[in-house]
Design a protein around this motif. Structure first.
Motif, mmCIF file in Angstrom:
data_model
loop_
_atom_site.group_PDB
_atom_site.id
_atom_site.type_symbol
_atom_site.label_atom_id
_atom_site.label_comp_id
_atom_site.label_asym_id
_atom_site.label_seq_id
_atom_site.Cartn_x
_atom_site.Cartn_y
_atom_site.Cartn_z
ATOM 1 N N GLY A 125 -8.432 -3.428 4.186
ATOM 2 C CA GLY A 125 -8.516 -2.169 3.580
ATOM 3 C C GLY A 125 -9.246 -1.178 4.365
ATOM 4 N N LYS A 162 -3.805 -3.419 0.109
ATOM 5 C CA LYS A 162 -3.934 -4.427 1.493
ATOM 6 C C LYS A 162 -4.416 -5.676 0.575
ATOM 7 N N LEU A 219 -5.135 1.453 0.391
ATOM 8 C CA LEU A 219 -5.916 0.756 1.132
ATOM 9 C C LEU A 219 -6.600 -0.515 0.772
ATOM 10 N N VAL A 220 -7.431 -0.228 -0.599
ATOM 11 C CA VAL A 220 -8.293 -1.251 -1.074
ATOM 12 C C VAL A 220 -7.352 -2.146 -1.847
ATOM 13 N N VAL A 252 -1.925 4.945 4.676
ATOM 14 C CA VAL A 252 -2.363 3.507 3.911
ATOM 15 C C VAL A 252 -1.575 2.333 4.756
ATOM 16 N N ALA A 263 -13.660 -1.048 1.055
ATOM 17 C CA ALA A 263 -13.314 -2.451 1.425
ATOM 18 C C ALA A 263 -14.380 -3.269 2.020
ATOM 19 N N THR A 295 -4.434 -1.337 9.355
ATOM 20 C CA THR A 295 -5.659 -1.866 9.332
ATOM 21 C C THR A 295 -6.244 -1.346 10.718
ATOM 22 N N PRO A 340 0.814 -1.315 -0.007
ATOM 23 C CA PRO A 340 -0.117 0.230 0.158
ATOM 24 C C PRO A 340 0.773 1.343 -0.108
ATOM 25 N N ALA A 394 -12.300 4.342 1.296
ATOM 26 C CA ALA A 394 -11.646 3.272 1.310
ATOM 27 C C ALA A 394 -12.506 2.158 2.223
ATOM 28 N N SER A 395 -12.533 2.709 3.298
ATOM 29 C CA SER A 395 -13.233 1.861 4.271
ATOM 30 C C SER A 395 -14.674 1.116 3.923
#
Length: 627
Positions: free
Chosen positions: A392, A356, A352-353, A152, A426, A155, A132, A422-423
């Motif tokens: 992510g 990860k 992140l997405v 990034v 994910a 987690t 990331p 992103a959260s």
């Protein structure tokens, strides 16, 4: 030996078999089990939504509230903080303290004590940190914010565990263990990067005081009493020293936690506590009550007591407050337009997405291809893919590093939009992956085939390795029906001779038989001295007496090295071995014992000797499964 005719089809058998099942939990127990995972994640989500709504209704009111100043001091010594700093610097130190406690526990007695067991989550976590960060730097290049790659890397463990409880696969046991171990390593990486990369105005002199305070924290374990106030005082000194040094004060929580002792309960200490409790019951008075309570408390490590004490405050208060103070991003059309065109926003979303997902899943898949590390039943690549997608969700520490790494307000808004987007992405992606994974494993096929092949180097096998017939029993040493099933299997063995091999695996029903887990671990400790089946027979012979002193006595009667036996009882090798069998049982939906597998297929119906022989005859003889 007389044939046993106990069958699950008869009414008496159906009534008594219930004793070998996990009892149905009450609604209160189910809520407690769901507890901090789902409720904590829900509160975190609600606080995030509230922060976004508040900031968009009146950003001025939101900002001015969190910039309210608080002053605490005595005489000329005064500390001045904004409410935002109280949350991010003080309350979050408690959050990082609980993270440190978990890290300490995992490396001392948990999943990360054995390299073969730890290699998969460790490698996955490292790849999940590196990939990331590289993607973010590549995408954000030229924005002037490339140094914010720490956003990034991490987690959000709270959201990860809560989301897994909400949307995870039907059998999440091994995936949960894998993700928690990964999250611990991930947290270590994130904390190290905060300390090394995002520390400004460093002044080493206060760290000398911090070091002395940390030394005091270490030696406090040797005090006979009054440790709580000493720990609290030293913790405040260490926190203030970190604050004065320029190192982010939240890291003081981690440093303190790593010095708090952790150990498995000593069986003799537990039994002593129980004896005191019985004494109090027979003669209730304040002195006996205090002695029993103190003895019970001291049998549990300070680390675990502190985790239990602080976990509700972290889940229900500190993390929601942090979200409320940090997730207040304005979502006006102009800001969203700027975010859509911002390399910072896209760097965070992709980092992140996709970062990860690629880092965690890709490294794990390579380890599986090259057969490195341990993958138990249930930890399949499709489930790991869903878990990698969940990684992510970088909410808490991502927002934390946004505040540390970026000073420009517009860039902070773009970064926060990226973290929130992103959260959400994910979470949705993981949900889709888990639903597809579950659909590929219909319920009717679940648990009908032995999940883990027999491994003579690992399993407890009685009989010839090349025997054409195999019975695998998942059982509990305190279950009377397991004793009867073992008697039936012995009759089958006498009739079939070398054509049958028998394998025992653990499935202790802790809610039904309070000493079952202790008996399983004791049998594993005995197996390290080559006396597993002898110890098994001893446990079955006296199912009502399996307290710690009874287990130690049995070890002595069997001629075991008792000192080594007691050391092995608390070793990670022994406890991990039992837990692996329990996770296997969970993966196959085993909720009652005995559960038998005949030549790899689950046996249903009576388990008297003749029924088992007929079931064996109905299957084709097979070669022993390879490990």
């Amino acid at each position: 030996m007389t044939n046993l005719t106990i069958g699950r089809s008869s009414e008496p058998a159906r009534r008594t078999a219930r004793r070998g099942r996990r009892p149905r939990r009450s609604i209160a127990e189910k809520v407690h089990a769901v507890g901090q995972n789902r409720i904590g994640a829900l509160l975190l989500l609600l606080a995030t939504v509230a922060a976004v709504v508040w900031a968009n209704v009146s950003f001025g009111a939101y900002e001015s509230f969190w910039e309210t100043h608080l002053s605490v001091g005595v005489g000329d010594l005064t500390l001045d903080f904004t409410l935002h700093a109280v949350v991010n610097d003080a309350l979050m130190a408690i959050f990082f303290f609980t993270v440190g406690l978990e890290v300490r526990r995992e490396f001392a007695i948990g999943e990360l004590t054995s390299w073969s067991r730890a290699v998969v989550p460790v490698v996955a976590a490292i790849a999940g940190l590196v990939v990331p960060a590289v993607l973010f730097v590549l995408i954000a290049r030229g924005s002037g914010q490339e140094h914010a790659w720490g956003i990034v890397i991490s987690t959000d463990t709270a959201f990860l565990v809560g989301a897994l409880a909400l949307i995870g696969p039907r059998v999440p046991g091994r995936l949960r263990v894998f993700l928690l171990a990964l999250a611990v390593v991930d947290d270590i990486g994130a904390l190290s990067i905060i300390a090394l990369v995002y520390t400004a105005d460093f002044n080493p002199m206060p760290l000398i005081i911090a070091a002395l305070g940390l030394a005091g924290v270490y030696f406090t374990r040797y005090l006979r009493g009054g440790r709580g106030p000493v720990y609290a005082t030293l913790s405040i000194i260490v926190w203030m020293s970190f604050l004065a040094s320029g190192v982010h004060p939240t890291l003081a929580g981690v440093a303190i936690a790593l010095l708090v002792p952790v150990y498995r309960p000593n069986r003799r200490d537990v039994e002593h506590a129980l004896d005191l409790a019985r004494t109090f019951r027979q003669s209730p008075n304040t002195e006996y009550a205090r002695a029993a309570a103190n003895s019970l408390r001291e049998s549990i490590s300070i680390n675990e007591r502190l985790q239990s004490a602080y976990a509700p405050y972290v889940a229900y208060v500190i993390l929601p407050l942090f979200a409320l103070a940090n997730a207040g991003v304005q979502l006006s059309p102009e800001i969203l337009t700027d975010a859509l065109g911002s390399s910072i926003t896209w760097g965070i979303v992709v980092g992140l997405v996709l970062g990860k997902l690629i880092g965690v899943f890709g490294s794990t898949a390579l380890l599986r291809v090259f057969k490195l590390g341990e993958f138990g039943p249930g930890l399949t690549l499709d489930r790991i893919l869903g878990g990698a997608a969940l990684c992510g969700i970088g909410f808490t520490i991502s927002l934390f590093i946004v505040d540390l790494a970026i000073t420009d307000e517009a860039a902070q808004n773009e970064a926060r939009v990226g973290v929130l987007a992103a959260s959400v992405i994910a979470f949705v992606l993981a949900t889709v992956i888990f639903r597809i994974s579950d659909a590929s494993r219909p319920d009717e096929d679940s648990g009908q085939t032995l999940a883990r092949p027999i491994d003579p180097a690992r399993d407890h096998v009685f009989g010839s390795a090349d025997a054409p017939y195999t019975i695998v029993e998942y059982g509990d040493f305190q279950c009377p029906f397991c004793l009867k099933a073992s008697g039936s299997i012995q009759e089958v063995k006498e009739e079939l001779g070398d054509r049958l091999r028998y394998v025992w695996r653990h499935a202790p029903l802790e809610q039904v038989h309070p000493n079952a887990l202790a008996g399983a671990e004791a049998a594993e400790a005995a197996s390290l001295q080559g006396k597993f089946f002898e110890f098994e027979r001893g446990l079955f012979a006296d199912q009502d007496n399996q307290r710690p002193t009874d287990i130690i006595r049995l070890a002595g009667e069997l001629g075991l090295d008792v000192e080594k036996f007691e050391r092995d009882l608390t070793s990670s090798k022994v406890t991990g071995r039992v837990r692996d069998d329990m996770l296997d049982a969970e993966a196959m939906g085993i909720s009652s014992v005995p559960t038998l597998f005949i030549n790899g297929r689950r046996h249903t119906g009576p388990y008297d000797a003749q029924s088992l022989i007929r079931a064996l005859a109905a299957t084709d003889p097979v070669e022993a499964p390879a490990p």
